[in-house]
Design a protein around this motif. Structure first.
Motif, short mmCIF file in Angstrom:
data_model
loop_
_atom_site.label_atom_id
_atom_site.label_comp_id
_atom_site.label_asym_id
_atom_site.label_seq_id
_atom_site.Cartn_x
_atom_site.Cartn_y
_atom_site.Cartn_z
N TYR A 99 0.60 10.58 -2.16
CA TYR A 99 0.22 10.76 -0.76
C TYR A 99 1.40 10.49 0.18
CZ TYR A 99 -4.58 10.88 -2.46
OH TYR A 99 -5.73 11.22 -3.12
N SER B 62 -10.06 0.83 -3.30
CA SER B 62 -9.45 0.36 -2.06
C SER B 62 -10.48 0.33 -0.95
CB SER B 62 -8.29 1.28 -1.64
OG SER B 62 -8.79 2.56 -1.27
N ASP B 63 -10.13 -0.34 0.15
CA ASP B 63 -11.00 -0.36 1.33
C ASP B 63 -11.20 1.04 1.90
OD1 ASP B 63 -11.67 -3.00 1.45
OD2 ASP B 63 -10.16 -3.56 2.91
N SER B 64 -10.15 1.87 1.85
CA SER B 64 -10.25 3.22 2.42
C SER B 64 -11.25 4.06 1.64
CB SER B 64 -8.87 3.90 2.43
OG SER B 64 -8.37 4.04 1.12
N LYS C 23 0.61 4.50 -2.50
CA LYS C 23 0.51 5.88 -2.03
C LYS C 23 1.62 6.75 -2.60
CE LYS C 23 -1.94 4.94 2.30
NZ LYS C 23 -1.88 4.97 3.79
N ASP D 182 -13.89 2.80 0.10
CA ASP D 182 -15.17 2.26 0.55
C ASP D 182 -15.56 2.88 1.89
OD1 ASP D 182 -17.43 0.60 0.87
OD2 ASP D 182 -16.25 -0.94 1.85
N ASP D 183 -14.61 2.96 2.82
CA ASP D 183 -14.88 3.55 4.14
C ASP D 183 -15.33 5.00 4.03
OD1 ASP D 183 -14.19 1.17 5.36
OD2 ASP D 183 -12.14 1.79 5.82
N ARG D 184 -14.71 5.75 3.14
CA ARG D 184 -15.06 7.17 3.00
C ARG D 184 -16.47 7.33 2.43
NH1 ARG D 184 -10.17 10.23 0.13
NH2 ARG D 184 -11.34 12.08 0.81
N THR E 184 0.83 -1.21 0.00
CA THR E 184 0.00 0.00 0.00
C THR E 184 0.86 1.25 0.00
OG1 THR E 184 -1.83 -1.14 1.10
CG2 THR E 184 -1.80 1.25 1.23
#
Length: 267
Positions: A57, A88-90, A52, A92-94, A48
């Motif tokens: 990032y 990404s999962d992040s 980034k 999805d979380d957002r 990951t």
């Protein structure tokens, strides 16, 4: 100077250290237009972090990263991000915080690389979003709130979001995480259809489950403790020896229709 006509990204001895801890060490490899790479390794191996770095990032502590737009640090990173699709999962979380966003609105936001819609969109934008929802088999869910979709449907809507602007590079970070077998195979089928388009993007597909890699993956980079263990053709890199070393298990590889499966040796 290196000819970048066919090269999207070139990692040149890239190292990353954060909080005094080395995350990536002396990474050197190229991604060319239309290439499909698998990036494999254990949790914490640097997968990951590498993504980034590509998205700007995280910045290299040493070495250089050169994109099709120029050298990192000298280019408009926000403009570059708009030309990179990411699932990404992040992400999805957002979107879980966007209570009323529909599948259609999620896909539309990919045109602006935003979470949610904050800019005016046109009728042709809606038609384009609906086209890709249909392409990935979820057109009938276009007006369904994202939160009400199954995990597999969410993942395919995020794939449509990543692709709607038709970027040259697609980054998929553990896209099958949380999917059951049916959802995984539906997602991989949708991805395979995308990768067979004439204007298919280059792909960097991150996973630590070999069987989750689509058939179209041509090359593999194995990361161990932030370093490249090996890279190249999937048939040359996914050998019993290398897989045992990268995953620290006694196992062997079985190939089935161009997909590798890890078989753990019984004790």
């Amino acid at each position: 100077m290196e000819d970048f006509n066919d090269t999207l990204l070139s990692f040149q001895n890239v190292s990353v250290t954060t909080g005094g801890n080395p995350r990536l060490k002396d990474i050197t490899f190229d991604i060319k237009k239309g290439e499909h790479w698998g990036l494999l390794g254990l949790n914490g191996s640097g997968k990951t972090t590498l993504l980034k770095v590509i998205a700007g990032y995280v910045w290299a502590s040493k070495g250089h990263l050169v994109s099709w737009q120029g050298t990192y640090g000298k280019i408009d990173i926000q403009k570059l991000r708009q030309q990179i699709g990411w699932v990404s999962d992040s992400l999805d979380d957002r979107y879980r915080t966007k209570q009323t966003s529909t599948a259609l609105e999620v896909v539309l936001s990919g045109l602006f690389a935003s979470i949610g819609l904050y800019k005016t969109f046109k009728t042709e934008d809606i038609k384009k979003a609906e086209y890709w929802l249909d392409f990935f088999g979820i057109y009938h869910l276009r007006n369904t709130p994202y939160l009400h979709l199954s995990q597999g449907e969410k993942t395919r809507s995020l794939l449509a979001r990543a692709w709607i602007a038709e970027p040259p590079l697609l980054l998929l970070d553990e896209p099958c995480s949380g999917l059951d077998v049916k959802g995984r195979e539906e997602f991989l089928s949708s991805l395979e259809h995308l990768l067979h388009l004439d204007n298919a993007p280059a792909l960097l597909y991150v996973t630590h489950h070999l069987e989750e890699m689509p058939n179209s993956i041509q090359n593999v980079l194995l990361l161990k403790n932030g370093e490249i263990l090996t890279k190249g053709s999937k048939y040359d890199t996914l050998t019993n020896e290398y897989v045992q070393r990268v995953f620290d298990v006694d196992a062997r590889i079985v190939w089935e229709q161009a997909r590798p499966w890890l078989v753990i040796s019984s004790t």
